[in-house]
Scaffold this motif. Structure first.
Motif, PDB file in Angstrom:
ATOM      1  N   LYS A  37      -1.925  -4.795  -5.940  1.00 37.53           N
ATOM      2  CA  LYS A  37      -2.383  -6.148  -6.241  1.00 37.53           C
ATOM      3  C   LYS A  37      -1.640  -6.642  -7.461  1.00 37.53           C
ATOM      4  N   TYR A  38      -1.311  -7.917  -7.434  1.00 36.75           N
ATOM      5  CA  TYR A  38      -0.599  -8.517  -8.556  1.00 36.75           C
ATOM      6  C   TYR A  38      -1.553  -8.698  -9.729  1.00 36.75           C
ATOM      7  N   ASP A  39      -1.136  -8.245 -10.904  1.00 39.72           N
ATOM      8  CA  ASP A  39      -1.925  -8.396 -12.119  1.00 39.72           C
ATOM      9  C   ASP A  39      -1.326  -9.520 -12.944  1.00 39.72           C
ATOM     10  N   GLU A  40      -2.086 -10.588 -13.136  1.00 40.46           N
ATOM     11  CA  GLU A  40      -1.608 -11.764 -13.873  1.00 40.46           C
ATOM     12  C   GLU A  40      -1.192 -11.416 -15.302  1.00 40.46           C
ATOM     13  N   LEU A  41      -2.000 -10.603 -15.974  1.00 40.03           N
ATOM     14  CA  LEU A  41      -1.735 -10.253 -17.369  1.00 40.03           C
ATOM     15  C   LEU A  41      -0.452  -9.430 -17.520  1.00 40.03           C
ATOM     16  N   LEU A  42      -0.262  -8.459 -16.636  1.00 37.08           N
ATOM     17  CA  LEU A  42       0.917  -7.603 -16.715  1.00 37.08           C
ATOM     18  C   LEU A  42       2.153  -8.245 -16.094  1.00 37.08           C
ATOM     19  N   GLY A  43       1.942  -9.099 -15.094  1.00 35.26           N
ATOM     20  CA  GLY A  43       3.061  -9.767 -14.451  1.00 35.26           C
ATOM     21  C   GLY A  43       3.719  -8.951 -13.357  1.00 35.26           C
ATOM     22  N   PHE A  44       3.042  -7.915 -12.864  1.00 36.73           N
ATOM     23  CA  PHE A  44       3.578  -7.133 -11.756  1.00 36.73           C
ATOM     24  C   PHE A  44       2.421  -6.520 -10.978  1.00 36.73           C
ATOM     25  N   LYS A  45       2.754  -5.905  -9.818  1.00 34.13           N
ATOM     26  CA  LYS A  45       1.722  -5.301  -8.974  1.00 34.13           C
ATOM     27  C   LYS A  45       1.303  -3.942  -9.522  1.00 34.13           C
ATOM     28  N   VAL A  46       0.003  -3.678  -9.410  1.00 32.31           N
ATOM     29  CA  VAL A  46      -0.548  -2.394  -9.837  1.00 32.31           C
ATOM     30  C   VAL A  46      -1.351  -1.793  -8.684  1.00 32.31           C
ATOM     31  N   ASP A  47      -1.525  -0.484  -8.723  1.00 31.41           N
ATOM     32  CA  ASP A  47      -2.361   0.194  -7.728  1.00 31.41           C
ATOM     33  C   ASP A  47      -3.827  -0.010  -8.080  1.00 31.41           C
ATOM     34  N   VAL A  48      -4.580  -0.519  -7.123  1.00 31.40           N
ATOM     35  CA  VAL A  48      -6.014  -0.755  -7.299  1.00 31.40           C
ATOM     36  C   VAL A  48      -6.757   0.161  -6.322  1.00 31.40           C
ATOM     37  N   PRO A  49      -7.771   0.899  -6.815  1.00 33.17           N
ATOM     38  CA  PRO A  49      -8.489   1.803  -5.910  1.00 33.17           C
ATOM     39  C   PRO A  49      -9.340   1.044  -4.887  1.00 33.17           C
ATOM     40  N   VAL A  50      -9.353   1.590  -3.683  1.00 37.09           N
ATOM     41  CA  VAL A  50     -10.226   1.098  -2.618  1.00 37.09           C
ATOM     42  C   VAL A  50     -11.118   2.287  -2.265  1.00 37.09           C
ATOM     43  N   PHE A  51     -12.397   2.178  -2.615  1.00 34.10           N
ATOM     44  CA  PHE A  51     -13.320   3.287  -2.460  1.00 34.10           C
ATOM     45  C   PHE A  51     -13.833   3.384  -1.031  1.00 34.10           C
ATOM     46  N   GLY A  52     -13.910   4.629  -0.545  1.00 37.36           N
ATOM     47  CA  GLY A  52     -14.454   4.878   0.786  1.00 37.36           C
ATOM     48  C   GLY A  52     -15.952   4.589   0.822  1.00 37.36           C
ATOM     49  N   GLU A  53     -16.488   4.525   2.017  1.00 33.85           N
ATOM     50  CA  GLU A  53     -17.902   4.193   2.219  1.00 33.85           C
ATOM     51  C   GLU A  53     -18.829   5.173   1.493  1.00 33.85           C
ATOM     52  N   ASN A  54     -18.526   6.470   1.563  1.00 36.12           N
ATOM     53  CA  ASN A  54     -19.361   7.473   0.903  1.00 36.12           C
ATOM     54  C   ASN A  54     -19.331   7.313  -0.612  1.00 36.12           C
ATOM     55  N   VAL A  55     -18.183   6.965  -1.160  1.00 37.28           N
ATOM     56  CA  VAL A  55     -18.062   6.764  -2.602  1.00 37.28           C
ATOM     57  C   VAL A  55     -18.847   5.517  -3.010  1.00 37.28           C
TER      58      VAL A  55
END
Length: 146
Positions: A37-55
């Motif tokens: 996902k693009y981070d406005e503050l940093l100005g580039f894409k970062v890895d964002v966690p997508v949590f599973g249903e159990n989590v």
């Protein structure tokens, strides 16, 4: 005699289940994927966690989890520290494990630093929007066992 046998089996199986549940929590927390996902503050894409249903089902719940203290401010008692599924030399910061193997902890009472595995109980919060914090946060944590 049957009642005694039944109570023994119930007692020991409950204890074994509690240990397994605490130990398997890291395995449950490992069920996470990442999306860019693009981070406005940093100005580039970062890895964002997508949590599973159990989590996601564990969020806001009290969990027990076993692991190792990663000291943030020296080797003393801490109310705030990083907790790892692996010993210090193998953890995310030093040994190449993934970010899903560590969590921020805020304890109700200071927890003395130890190199031994300990078990904590606390409320789990998931973080997928603040890149300055870890993805797992354990609050109101208490030491269950050393």
């Amino acid at each position: 005699m049957r009642a005694f046998y039944f109570l023994c089996v119930l007692f020991f199986s409950t204890g074994a289940f509690a240990q397994t549940a605490a130990a398997s929590t890291w395995q449950d927390l490992a069920k996470v994927t990442y999306e860019k996902k693009y981070d406005e503050l940093l100005g580039f894409k970062v890895d964002v966690p997508v949590f599973g249903e159990n989590v996601r089902a564990m969020e806001g719940k009290t969990i027990e989890i076993s692991g190792y203290i990663v000291p943030v401010e020296g080797y003393k008692s801490h109310n705030e520290f990083v907790f790892s599924a692996y010993p210090y030399n193998m953890c995310f910061f030093c040994g190449g494990a993934g970010p899903e193997t560590v969590m921020e902890v805020t304890a109700t009472d200071p927890v003395k630093y130890s190199t031994s595995r300990i078990t904590l109980r606390g409320k789990l919060t998931l973080n997928n929007d603040n890149i300055n914090r870890l993805m797992y946060i354990l609050t109101d944590a208490e030491l269950v066992s050393k």
